[in-house]
Each structure stands twice: as C-alpha cells, then as structure tokens.
Design a protein around this motif. Structure first.
Motif, PDB file in Angstrom:
ATOM      1  N   UNK A   1       0.833  -1.207   0.000  1.00 34.62           N
ATOM      2  CA  UNK A   1       0.000   0.000   0.000  1.00 34.62           C
ATOM      3  C   UNK A   1       0.864   1.252   0.000  1.00 34.62           C
ATOM      4  N   UNK A   2       1.865   1.296   0.863  1.00 33.65           N
ATOM      5  CA  UNK A   2       2.685   2.502   0.981  1.00 33.65           C
ATOM      6  C   UNK A   2       3.755   2.588  -0.110  1.00 33.65           C
ATOM      7  N   UNK A   3       4.243   1.440  -0.568  1.00 33.91           N
ATOM      8  CA  UNK A   3       5.187   1.477  -1.689  1.00 33.91           C
ATOM      9  C   UNK A   3       4.493   2.011  -2.943  1.00 33.91           C
ATOM     10  N   UNK A   4       3.279   1.545  -3.204  1.00 31.88           N
ATOM     11  CA  UNK A   4       2.519   2.030  -4.361  1.00 31.88           C
ATOM     12  C   UNK A   4       2.196   3.509  -4.210  1.00 31.88           C
ATOM     13  N   UNK A   5       1.879   3.920  -2.968  1.00 31.92           N
ATOM     14  CA  UNK A   5       1.644   5.347  -2.728  1.00 31.92           C
ATOM     15  C   UNK A   5       2.884   6.153  -3.097  1.00 31.92           C
ATOM     16  N   UNK A   6       4.055   5.670  -2.677  1.00 30.43           N
ATOM     17  CA  UNK A   6       5.299   6.359  -3.027  1.00 30.43           C
ATOM     18  C   UNK A   6       5.550   6.404  -4.520  1.00 30.43           C
ATOM     19  N   UNK A   7       5.160   5.356  -5.236  1.00 32.48           N
ATOM     20  CA  UNK A   7       5.344   5.340  -6.692  1.00 32.48           C
ATOM     21  C   UNK A   7       4.541   6.434  -7.383  1.00 32.48           C
ATOM     22  N   UNK A   8       3.407   6.808  -6.793  1.00 31.21           N
ATOM     23  CA  UNK A   8       2.544   7.802  -7.432  1.00 31.21           C
ATOM     24  C   UNK A   8       3.027   9.236  -7.213  1.00 31.21           C
ATOM     25  N   UNK A   9       3.767   9.463  -6.118  1.00 29.61           N
ATOM     26  CA  UNK A   9       4.058  10.842  -5.716  1.00 29.61           C
ATOM     27  C   UNK A   9       4.912  11.625  -6.717  1.00 29.61           C
ATOM     28  N   UNK A  10       5.975  11.059  -7.304  1.00 31.77           N
ATOM     29  CA  UNK A  10       6.761  11.864  -8.256  1.00 31.77           C
ATOM     30  C   UNK A  10       5.941  12.416  -9.412  1.00 31.77           C
ATOM     31  N   UNK A  11       5.062  11.598  -9.982  1.00 31.32           N
ATOM     32  CA  UNK A  11       4.243  12.089 -11.094  1.00 31.32           C
ATOM     33  C   UNK A  11       3.247  13.145 -10.620  1.00 31.32           C
ATOM     34  N   UNK A  12       2.705  12.960  -9.389  1.00 34.82           N
ATOM     35  CA  UNK A  12       1.781  13.954  -8.833  1.00 34.82           C
ATOM     36  C   UNK A  12       2.487  15.292  -8.661  1.00 34.82           C
ATOM     37  N   UNK A  13       3.693  15.272  -8.102  1.00 37.12           N
ATOM     38  CA  UNK A  13       4.442  16.511  -7.890  1.00 37.12           C
ATOM     39  C   UNK A  13       4.823  17.160  -9.216  1.00 37.12           C
ATOM     40  N   UNK A  14       5.230  16.337 -10.188  1.00 36.97           N
ATOM     41  CA  UNK A  14       5.634  16.899 -11.484  1.00 36.97           C
ATOM     42  C   UNK A  14       4.479  17.619 -12.164  1.00 36.97           C
ATOM     43  N   UNK A  15       3.279  17.039 -12.086  1.00 40.33           N
ATOM     44  CA  UNK A  15       2.108  17.640 -12.733  1.00 40.33           C
ATOM     45  C   UNK A  15       1.861  19.060 -12.216  1.00 40.33           C
ATOM     46  N   UNK A  16       2.027  19.245 -10.919  1.00 45.69           N
ATOM     47  CA  UNK A  16       1.748  20.554 -10.317  1.00 45.69           C
ATOM     48  C   UNK A  16       2.928  21.499 -10.472  1.00 45.69           C
ATOM     49  N   UNK A  17       4.132  21.006 -10.202  1.00 49.17           N
ATOM     50  CA  UNK A  17       5.314  21.874 -10.258  1.00 49.17           C
ATOM     51  C   UNK A  17       5.592  22.383 -11.674  1.00 49.17           C
ATOM     52  N   UNK A  18       5.162  21.620 -12.692  1.00 50.82           N
ATOM     53  CA  UNK A  18       5.384  22.043 -14.070  1.00 50.82           C
ATOM     54  C   UNK A  18       4.220  22.855 -14.636  1.00 50.82           C
ATOM     55  N   UNK A  19       3.183  23.054 -13.832  1.00 56.13           N
ATOM     56  CA  UNK A  19       2.026  23.836 -14.271  1.00 56.13           C
ATOM     57  C   UNK A  19       2.364  25.328 -14.177  1.00 56.13           C
ATOM     58  N   UNK A  20       2.391  26.043 -15.295  1.00 62.20           N
ATOM     59  CA  UNK A  20       2.822  27.456 -15.266  1.00 62.20           C
ATOM     60  C   UNK A  20       1.869  28.368 -14.503  1.00 62.20           C
ATOM     61  N   UNK A  21       0.606  27.989 -14.368  1.00 58.87           N
ATOM     62  CA  UNK A  21      -0.358  28.870 -13.688  1.00 58.87           C
ATOM     63  C   UNK A  21      -0.296  28.747 -12.164  1.00 58.87           C
ATOM     64  N   UNK A  22       0.481  27.804 -11.656  1.00 56.49           N
ATOM     65  CA  UNK A  22       0.548  27.590 -10.210  1.00 56.49           C
ATOM     66  C   UNK A  22       1.924  27.966  -9.677  1.00 56.49           C
ATOM     67  N   UNK A  23       1.932  28.610  -8.525  1.00 59.04           N
ATOM     68  CA  UNK A  23       3.180  28.942  -7.848  1.00 59.04           C
ATOM     69  C   UNK A  23       3.528  27.811  -6.879  1.00 59.04           C
ATOM     70  N   UNK A  24       4.722  27.240  -7.048  1.00 56.23           N
ATOM     71  CA  UNK A  24       5.097  26.075  -6.242  1.00 56.23           C
ATOM     72  C   UNK A  24       5.056  26.366  -4.746  1.00 56.23           C
TER      73      UNK A  24
END
Length: 676
Positions: free
Chosen positions: A285-308
C-alpha cells in the motif's frame, strides 16, 4: 513478464523497508516504504505503476479492513461506540463542511463542490500507519482501540461523502436530504450485506465439513476469497463495500471464537496465512503510494499557472486546519460528555496530552490518495474537471505531513516520566517473557509424540521453571551496560575456545573433522551474540569457507556432521571440557564484574555437566538429540510470539528487542551445550 517483474520489485521493496526499519527504528516503516517507492519511480526508466482506484480498493483495502474487523476487540468496540461514531461520522461531516468552505475561500479556483470532495477524501484516517507508529511509542490501549474503531468506520463515511461531492461537481446539483438518506442506506446496507454474506459463507464451510470435505487448504482458499466477495457483492448492490468487509471480519471473529476449541489447527493455519498476506499488503500500500508521488508533484510543479511555494503553503495550512479541527472536536466531545453527566467513559476529564495524541494520530494514508485518483478527468458537459491535479497534489502532501508530524510529535506526547517508563518497561518485559515461554510450551506440546514424550516433558519442565522464576537459570538483562559487558565477555570466552581448538589441531590431538565441527558451533554462537554490524561479516566468512570447500573438493562440514562417528562425538565431548577450562582460565584474568560472574557461571555449569552427568541431581532425560530438536522448536516459537506481540501492538519495539536478546542468550546457551 513486465507485470511479474514489477511485482517482484514491489515485494523486494517491502522486504528492504522492513530491514531498514530494524536498522533505523526511529523512522516509521510506512515512511520508508513511501520513500523507496518515490526513489524507484524517480529513477530514469524506472518502475511506474498507474493507480487504478477501484482495483486498489478491492485488492488492498477490502482484505486489510476485513482482517482488522477480525482482530478488533468487539467488547472495546461496543464500549467506545459513541466516541467512535462521533469521530468516524460526526468529525467526517464536520471536516467536509468546515474544511471544505475554508479550502474554497483560500483557493477560489477550486469550486465549492470540489472543495467539499477534497475535504471528504482527507477525512479518513489510516489504521495501518497508526499501528506502525504505535509499535514504536505504545499508545494507550483505550486510545488505540478508539483509533482502530474510527479507522474501520471513517473510510466508508469519508468515501460516501466524497462520492456525493464529486457527483455534485459533475452534475451541478445537490440535495442534502437525499444525500443524508442515501448515506444511511449505504452504510446500514453495507453492514447488513457484509454480515449476511459472511454468515452464508460460514454456513457453506460448515456444510462442506459435515459433508466430509475437511481439506484445510480448500477452506483456507474460501477464507482468502471472502473479503473480495464481500466487497464486490456489496458494491454491486449499491451499498458500502468497505463496511461490508468490516462486518464480515467481525462475523468471522465470532465464528472463530465459537470454533476455536474444535478446530485449533485450522485457526493456526488461518492466522499464519493471514499474517503473511497482511504483511505484504500493508507494505505494498505505501510502496505504491510512493510510486505515485513523483508524477503527482511533477504535474503541479510544471504547471505554469501555479506557484510552487503557494501550493505547498496551501497544503500545510489545510493540514494544520485538519489537526486543529480534530483537536477541538475531541475536546468538545470530552467536555460535552462531562456536561451531560452520564456515567460513561466520556465522563472522565480528558487530559491535554491525550487530546493532542488523538489529534496527531489522525494520520492520512493510501485511501486518501486512491480516492483522489478516482476523480474523473472530465465533467458531464465535457469540460476538464476543475483543478484535478491540484486536488491530488494537496491530498498527497497532507498524507506526508500527517505521517511526518505523527512520527515526530507523538513520541513526545506519549513519553512517560523516567521512573514510570522504567517500571512500565520492566513490567512489559516480564509479561512478554511469560507469554513467549507459554508459546514455547505450547509448541513443544504440539510436537510431542509417543516417541519423544520423555524429552518433551524435560523441555517443558525447564520452561515451566523459567516461567515461574525467570532469574533462576537465566539473568534477565536490565541495563544496556551490563548487556554489552556480558556480550563482550562471552565473545572473549568463545575466542579463547577457538584458540584452544586450533592449538589442539596443530598438536594432532584432534582430527580436522572434529575441529571443523567444533569451530562451526563456535561461529554460530558468535553470530547469535554479535551485534548487527558484525553479523553480515560473519555470514560472508561462513559462506566463503563453504565455497572454498566446494572449489577445492574438500568434504563439506554438513556431510562431516551427518557422518560423525560415536568415537568422534566422545572426542568432541572431551574437547568441550578442555575449551571450557581454557575459557574459565581466560575469564579469571578479566576484571571482576557482574557480567564476568554470569558468563563464568554458565561455563562452570556446562563443565560440571560434562564431567559428571549426574551432578545436577538427575540423569539426562531421554535422547539428548531429540531433546535439543524440541528446544529449537521452542526457541523458534518464542521468536514467532515476539513478532506476533509486536505486530499486534501489545509490546513496543524496545520490549521486543529486549525479548529477542533474552532469546539469543538462551540460544547461545543451547549452542554451547550442543556438543556435550
């Protein structure tokens, strides 16, 4: 093949996380598992797994909650039913409305229904993470029972509220009256469907047994399939699959209690199988949760309309609001219970410390992230779902913040005064010793046959004596300084034995086969007594020697042990006498201390036994080899019981480690007597 490779990697990460958990006990294993998952996902061309929410719920959440339902204390669940409902239902809906409005006010780009959905998916707590923390810090029993009951119920209420909020966002319409009625139907229906289905499955298993189908493997398969059946049947009927799994687990526990005296071996098989499954699922459960986090962070951090910086600040503020609301809710309930004046558990004034622990224990986990991922990509009119990536990001960061805050702050609030802590630790250790010795006695009873009754009675007699007075034949280690000194003394004595063996071999007073066998026994004792940093080196040296024997076509020590003659055995007994005398002579030159006296006493005991078999007042009971086999069965049962007690949060990690050291001391004693 790719799926198989992925599963192997995930299982390996679960194993690595638990090894690291032993090395770094201050860091909760769930955080390590999340970190390992993030590291693997962040590696270029590394492992990536798309999270399917529906599959995740049925594959992981259903069996885990079913297992929790089996093991939760039903009496405590009933006794705490009011505070559990206040937290699992009342606090969930308070979170949806209060935090939902706050999120919409703070982030206007998130529509109000979506803000309600985000607050709803952040409301369920994660019992797995709390249990892991409790293993380190020993939460009070009543608080732990409260958190377990809350975690069993709030997943359903949070997910139902989330489903209604997302439906309102998709359609643009919402009716509080209809939602309230639907919630009651879904919740009560889930409990009812789960209980009825579990009873039908139990009845089917009883019918199979009465028909003569007693195959335990088949019954275990039915048991393993039960939580999936409960969840899917309930979901197909439009009620809560999660509550159905919980209700099914409780029903199974009732059936188990009724059948425990009739089918003890069946229950043991079930417990062992489920312990492995739950261990794997909890880790995944927690390993899979960790697998999802990099893509989740990338989606937001690379969004130009959002301030990190802003989005991270939003997540921190949301987490703090959840924490404060949980604290105030617990405070209001405790005071409200006192104002009512009813003679209930809530009638006692709750301390700030316990309220703070209740607030910090509201750890969010994989259910939150899986729910966030279930948000659809498009609205009913075809437009993109508003701020979907931001909602998932905020959910992920709140999960991490809740885990980190609980890991850092809960131990501070759970810490007892020094004198209380020492007394509690000593009492827990004494209780743990009685329990593990009881497990050893039961294991020997189970292994007793007509051929080994005498030997089994001898082993059981030893354990009964130790259980009545643990200090009669063994010194319980009370202080880390004494423990370290005793280990050093034992290792020095073993080294002196090793030098004596090498000297006798050079003088041709013993054969190479005898020396190899004796040295192997000494190496095992060193491995048992050595600290963890030396264990790996000892294992490497052991296998390098075996590899050398294979390459040079020398006789393996395993074959030498198997083919040992009676003359060799008698020679080794004499060799043991000489090494004991050498060890005692070496120990006498050491400075006087309690540890030296303890080690010398052990060697004197072995020497007396070797030189005069009847000096202890009675002859050896039965066949010594059979007796030793039963002793190893008992030792393994002790280890299994320690792990079981730790997993059930009945002992802390510190107590578990002390008990394991006690077992290692007993094991070293058995090894030192193995050649007499």
């Amino acid at each position: 093949m790719e799926l198989f490779f992925t599963i192997l990697i995930l299982l390996a990460l679960v194993g690595v996380s638990n090894i690291l958990g032993g090395k770094f006990p201050l860091v909760p294993v769930p955080l390590m598992q999340i970190a390992l998952g993030m590291i693997v996902a962040a590696i270029p061309s590394g492992l990536h797994m798309h999270l399917e929410p529906e599959l995740f719920f049925v594959l992981f959440i259903a069996p885990l909650l079913y297992n929790d339902g089996k093991h939760v204390s039903r009496s405590e669940l009933w006794k705490l039913r009011v505070p559990i409902l206040v937290l699992a239902v009342g606090l969930v809906f308070a979170t949806v409305f209060l935090i939902g409005y706050a999120i919409h006010w703070m982030i206007p780009s998130i529509p109000l229904p979506v803000a309600f959905g985000l607050a709803a998916i952040l409301s369920p707590t994660d019992a797995v993470a709390v249990s892991s923390l409790a293993g380190r810090i020993r939460l009070p029993n009543n608080l732990m029972h409260l958190l377990e009951g809350e975690a069993l119920m709030d997943d359903a209420s949070g997910l139902v509220a989330f489903k209604f909020a997302i439906a309102a966002a998709l359609t643009g319409s919402f009716s509080l009256a209809n939602a309230s009625v639907s919630f009651l139907l879904i919740a009560i229906g889930g409990l009812g469907v789960g209980a009825v289905t579990a009873l039908l499955i139990s009845g089917f298993r009883v019918w199979l047994r009465r028909s003569g189908l007693e195959d335990e493997t088949m019954h275990m398969l039915i048991h393993l399939l039960t939580p999936f059946a409960l969840y899917m049947i309930a979901e197909q009927l439009g009620v809560s699959g999660i509550l159905a799994a919980v209700a099914g687990g409780v029903v199974h526990a009732v059936e188990r209690d009724r059948m425990s005296s009739i089918k003890p071996l069946s229950n043991e098989l079930s417990d062992n199988t489920w312990s492995v499954i739950v261990f794997i699922l909890n880790g995944l459960v927690f390993v899979i949760l960790g697998l999802q986090l990099p893509s989740v962070f990338n989606e937001v951090f690379q969004e130009p309309t959002l301030n990190n910086g802003e989005v991270i600040a939003y997540a921190v503020v949301i987490f703090l609001m959840l924490l404060v609301l949980r604290f105030l809710w617990a405070l209001a309930f405790s005071r409200g219970g006192r104002w009512i004046g009813k003679k209930t558990a809530t009638n006692v004034k709750v301390s700030f410390r316990k309220l703070a622990m209740t607030a910090l224990s509201g750890v969010r986990g994989a259910v939150t992230l899986a729910g966030a991922f279930s948000i659809p990509l498009l609205l009913d009119n075809g437009a993109p779902f508003p701020e979907r990536n931001l909602v998932i990001f905020l959910s992920a960061v709140v999960i991490l913040l809740s885990l980190i805050a609980a890991s850092a702050l809960l131990p501070l609030f759970a810490q007892q005064p020094a004198h209380n802590r020492a007394a509690e630790l000593a009492a827990a250790e004494r209780k743990g010793e009685r329990l593990i010795m009881g497990a050893a006695i039961r294991a020997v009873h189970s292994a007793t046959t007509e051929d080994n009754e005498v030997e089994a009675a001898s082993v059981i007699s030893d354990y009964e004596r130790w259980r009545r007075n643990p200090e009669l034949d063994m010194r319980r280690i009370q202080h880390s300084k004494f423990e370290l000194e005793e280990r050093e003394m034992r290792l020095k004595a073993i080294e002196e034995e090793r030098r004596t063996v090498n000297k006798l071999l050079r003088e041709d007073r013993i054969t190479e086969t005898q020396a190899v066998l004796f040295q192997s026994n000494l190496e095992q004792m060193s491995m048992v007594l050595s600290v963890r940093t030396n264990l790996f080196t000892l294992l490497v040296k052991f296998w390098l020697r075996e590899l050398k024997a294979m390459v040079t076509k020398q006789e393996s020590r395993f074959k030498a042990i198997r083919d040992l003659s009676q003359a060799d055995r008698e020679a080794i007994r004499g060799l043991k006498v000489q090494t004991c005398e050498a060890a005692l002579s070496s120990l006498r030159s050491e400075r006087k201390c309690e540890a030296r006296a303890a080690v010398m006493s052990q060697y004197e005991h072995i020497l007396a036994k070797l030189t005069s078999p009847y000096s202890l007042g009675k002859p050896p009971a039965g066949n010594e080899e059979v007796r030793r086999d039963l002793q190893w069965i008992a030792i393994q049962a002790e280890r299994d019981e320690v792990q079981s007690l730790f997993e059930r949060n009945e002992i802390t990690r510190d107590v578990a480690n002390k008990l394991r050291r006690t077992i290692r001391t007993r094991e070293a004693t058995l090894l030192s007597e193995a050649l007499d």
